[in-house]
Design an enzyme around this catalytic site. Structure first.
Site, mmCIF file in Angstrom:
data_model
loop_
_atom_site.group_PDB
_atom_site.id
_atom_site.type_symbol
_atom_site.label_atom_id
_atom_site.label_comp_id
_atom_site.label_asym_id
_atom_site.label_seq_id
_atom_site.Cartn_x
_atom_site.Cartn_y
_atom_site.Cartn_z
ATOM 1 N N GLU A 1 0.866 -1.176 0.000
ATOM 2 C CA GLU A 1 0.000 0.000 0.000
ATOM 3 C C GLU A 1 0.897 1.218 0.000
ATOM 4 O O GLU A 1 1.944 1.233 0.655
ATOM 5 C CB GLU A 1 -0.860 -0.039 1.276
ATOM 6 C CG GLU A 1 -1.843 1.077 1.423
ATOM 7 C CD GLU A 1 -1.547 2.003 2.583
ATOM 8 O OE1 GLU A 1 -2.373 2.844 2.873
ATOM 9 O OE2 GLU A 1 -0.450 1.906 3.185
ATOM 10 N N ARG B 1 -9.708 8.940 1.366
ATOM 11 C CA ARG B 1 -8.278 8.617 1.457
ATOM 12 C C ARG B 1 -7.920 7.806 0.229
ATOM 13 O O ARG B 1 -8.445 6.689 0.047
ATOM 14 C CB ARG B 1 -8.026 7.817 2.738
ATOM 15 C CG ARG B 1 -6.560 7.728 3.155
ATOM 16 C CD ARG B 1 -6.464 7.035 4.504
ATOM 17 N NE ARG B 1 -5.117 6.968 5.030
ATOM 18 C CZ ARG B 1 -4.546 7.923 5.764
ATOM 19 N NH1 ARG B 1 -5.210 9.009 6.063
ATOM 20 N NH2 ARG B 1 -3.317 7.772 6.201
HETATM 21 C C1 LIG Z 1 2.796 4.322 6.029
HETATM 22 S S1 LIG Z 1 3.168 3.760 7.632
HETATM 23 C C2 LIG Z 1 2.357 2.191 7.652
HETATM 24 C C3 LIG Z 1 1.338 2.119 8.760
HETATM 25 C C4 LIG Z 1 0.655 0.789 8.934
HETATM 26 N N1 LIG Z 1 0.152 0.217 7.718
HETATM 27 C C5 LIG Z 1 -0.475 0.901 9.940
HETATM 28 O O1 LIG Z 1 -1.571 0.406 9.720
HETATM 29 O O2 LIG Z 1 -0.290 1.515 10.988
HETATM 30 C C6 LIG Z 1 4.878 3.293 7.498
HETATM 31 C C7 LIG Z 1 5.480 2.757 8.778
HETATM 32 O O3 LIG Z 1 6.838 2.377 8.510
HETATM 33 C C8 LIG Z 1 7.627 2.693 9.652
HETATM 34 N N2 LIG Z 1 9.039 2.831 9.203
HETATM 35 C C9 LIG Z 1 9.618 3.900 8.606
HETATM 36 N N3 LIG Z 1 10.906 3.634 8.312
HETATM 37 C C10 LIG Z 1 11.145 2.365 8.721
HETATM 38 C C11 LIG Z 1 12.284 1.518 8.696
HETATM 39 N N4 LIG Z 1 13.444 1.944 8.194
HETATM 40 N N5 LIG Z 1 12.196 0.257 9.202
HETATM 41 C C12 LIG Z 1 11.011 -0.179 9.724
HETATM 42 N N6 LIG Z 1 9.885 0.576 9.787
HETATM 43 C C13 LIG Z 1 9.955 1.835 9.287
HETATM 44 C C14 LIG Z 1 6.999 3.988 10.179
HETATM 45 O O4 LIG Z 1 7.256 4.167 11.553
HETATM 46 C C15 LIG Z 1 5.507 3.768 9.896
HETATM 47 O O5 LIG Z 1 4.858 3.212 11.021
#
Ligand SMILES: C[S@@+](CC[C@H](N)C(=O)[O-])C[C@H]1O[C@@H](n2cnc3c(N)ncnc32)[C@H](O)[C@@H]1O
Length: 407
Positions: A122, A169
């Site tokens: 997504e 969204r």
């Molecule tokens: C678009 S959000 C996805 C949210 C998820 N689908 C939900 O329902 O809450 C992307 C997520 O990736 C995490 N993230 C960002 N960089 C990351 C990394 N290098 N390694 C692991 N997670 C990471 C962020 O903290 C965030 O929670």
């Protein structure tokens, strides 16, 4: 009944897991990863652990630092990979080459090592047009990677409000399936026989996303191209040369891509009024009389001369944002900055008191289809932040039900 072993990347507060578990108990999350680079306190990770249990298979670590060989074997890989770099509105957006966009290559490495049968991703709607200066390059690279590993893929830009949710969204869902799956075999055989017509029916009716999100029609223009014929010597040169105009729906099979704009078959719209909390709302959510001018200014249209730090001037202009939100329509997209006093935060007329107020954290959870109180226990600012990051859970359930049927 066989389990569908699932790995959840960029898990946040668990939107994918919640949606899949609501679709079928066959989905069993065998490993999950979540790490927020911008804060020390890992609130999203803790929220996920609170709901799904502490486990050594729920890892709070930068995905880049994970040894991919150690991720358990799985049938389905899911993830909403971070999207900041896909904002084509942002000046200098670098797309898949940007710092966060690079995370795609972490997913690619897992595909190499683990070859899950299905992959469900997504991202923001702009992914299909990213980066700004070379539209479509990033999705081309992603599709090319899937093709080289033996996958077919389909994608759709879904506006949650079109499919029975209270929020407008728009997100790109991309589903890939490996050539070992039945759906791949049938799609491959029929595309071989009927060519682009079969790719069209896949996008309109036969694909997983078309079944989950029915469409009522399509635009006149379409894209029929070959992802394996783009002149390139390596990924770096493809990355420099590729630019494609993708429509809001499409499919890739054996290197051929077909894409067309589809028109959703609109389910009845849920207005924002329907997700507002009943009863007495805490006074801190109500806008004080003295703050009203500030809110009005932020939400209003602007055309004004502004000063840069070096003393030079520029003309700043922006349009008007509805203030307050119309209660009879689905809401605008919720952002991570929802808790700020900002132009994009939602302000509604509270139905009981008729006074202006912001949305409560529970109302934000409802906009994404999470159960009430899902993010309770975090500082309030983080409740809004994690909901701004999260996905609309019932959309994942709709896709999960179809994956369950075909698996
Ligand atoms: C678009 S959000 C996805 C949210 C998820 N689908 C939900 O329902 O809450 C992307 C997520 O990736 C995490 N993230 C960002 N960089 C990351 C990394 N290098 N390694 C692991 N997670 C990471 C962020 O903290 C965030 O929670």
């Amino acid at each position: 009944m066989e389990k569908i072993r699932t790995v959840e990347l960029f898990a946040g507060v668990g939107g994918f897991r919640l949606g899949l578990e609501q679709a079928s108990e066959r989905f069993q999350t065998v490993w999950a990863n979540q790490w927020e680079p911008s804060t020390e306190d890992q609130w999203a990770f803790r929220c996920y652990a609170k709901h799904f249990g502490e486990s050594h298979n729920h890892v709070c670590k930068d995905i880049a630092a994970i040894d991919k060989d150690k991720i358990p074997d799985h049938d389905l890989l899911v993830g909403g990979f971070p999207c900041q770099d896909y904002s084509i509105a942002k000046k200098g957006a670098k797309g898949i080459e940007g710092k966060k966009g690079v995370l795609w290559w972490q997913i690619d490495e897992i595909l190499d090592k683990k070859r899950p049968l299905y992959v469900l991703l997504e991202n923001v709607d702009r992914l299909i047009r990213s980066p700004a200066k070379q539209k479509g390059r990033d999705l081309s690279i992603i599709l090319r990677c899937f093709y080289e590993k033996g996958y077919a893929a389909e994608w759709r830009v879904i506006n949650a409000a079109d499919y029975g949710q209270a929020q407008r969204r728009r997100r790109t869902f991309l589903l890939a399936y490996h050539n070992d799956t039945e759906i791949f075999k049938q799609f491959a055989e029929e595309t071989c026989r009927y060519g682009v017509k079969r790719m069209h029916t896949h996008v309109m009716t036969d694909g997983v996303l078309a079944k989950a999100f029915p469409v009522s029609g399509h635009g006149r223009s379409y894209l029929d191209n070959w992802i394996d014929e783009f002149s390139y010597e390596d990924m770096a040169s493809l990355s420099r040369e590729q630019s494609v105009y993708f429509y809001n729906a499409g499919a890739m099979m054996n290197g051929r891509i077909y894409s067309v704009d589809v028109v959703p078959e609109i389910e009845h719209c849920i207005p924002i009024r329907d997700i507002l909390q009943d009863g007495e709302i805490d006074s801190r959510y109500f806008i004080k009389e003295e703050d009203l001018p500030r809110w009005r200014y932020m939400k209003g249209a602007k055309n004004e001369l502004r000063h840069r730090k070096d003393g030079s001037t520029y003309c700043f202009s922006e349009g008007v944002v509805a203030f307050p939100e119309p209660l009879d329509r689905p809401s605008r997209t919720m952002l991570t900055s929802e808790s700020n006093v900002s132009r994009t935060s939602h302000v509604v007329v509270d139905p009981q008191t008729k006074k202006l107020r912001t949305l409560t954290p529970v109302e934000c959870e409802r906009l994404n289809g999470f159960p009430d109180g899902w993010t309770e226990g975090m500082p309030e600012r983080m409740r809004y932040f994690t909901m701004g990051n999260a996905l609309v859970v019932p959309l994942v359930s709709a896709i999960g039900k179809i994956i369950n049927d075909i698996t």
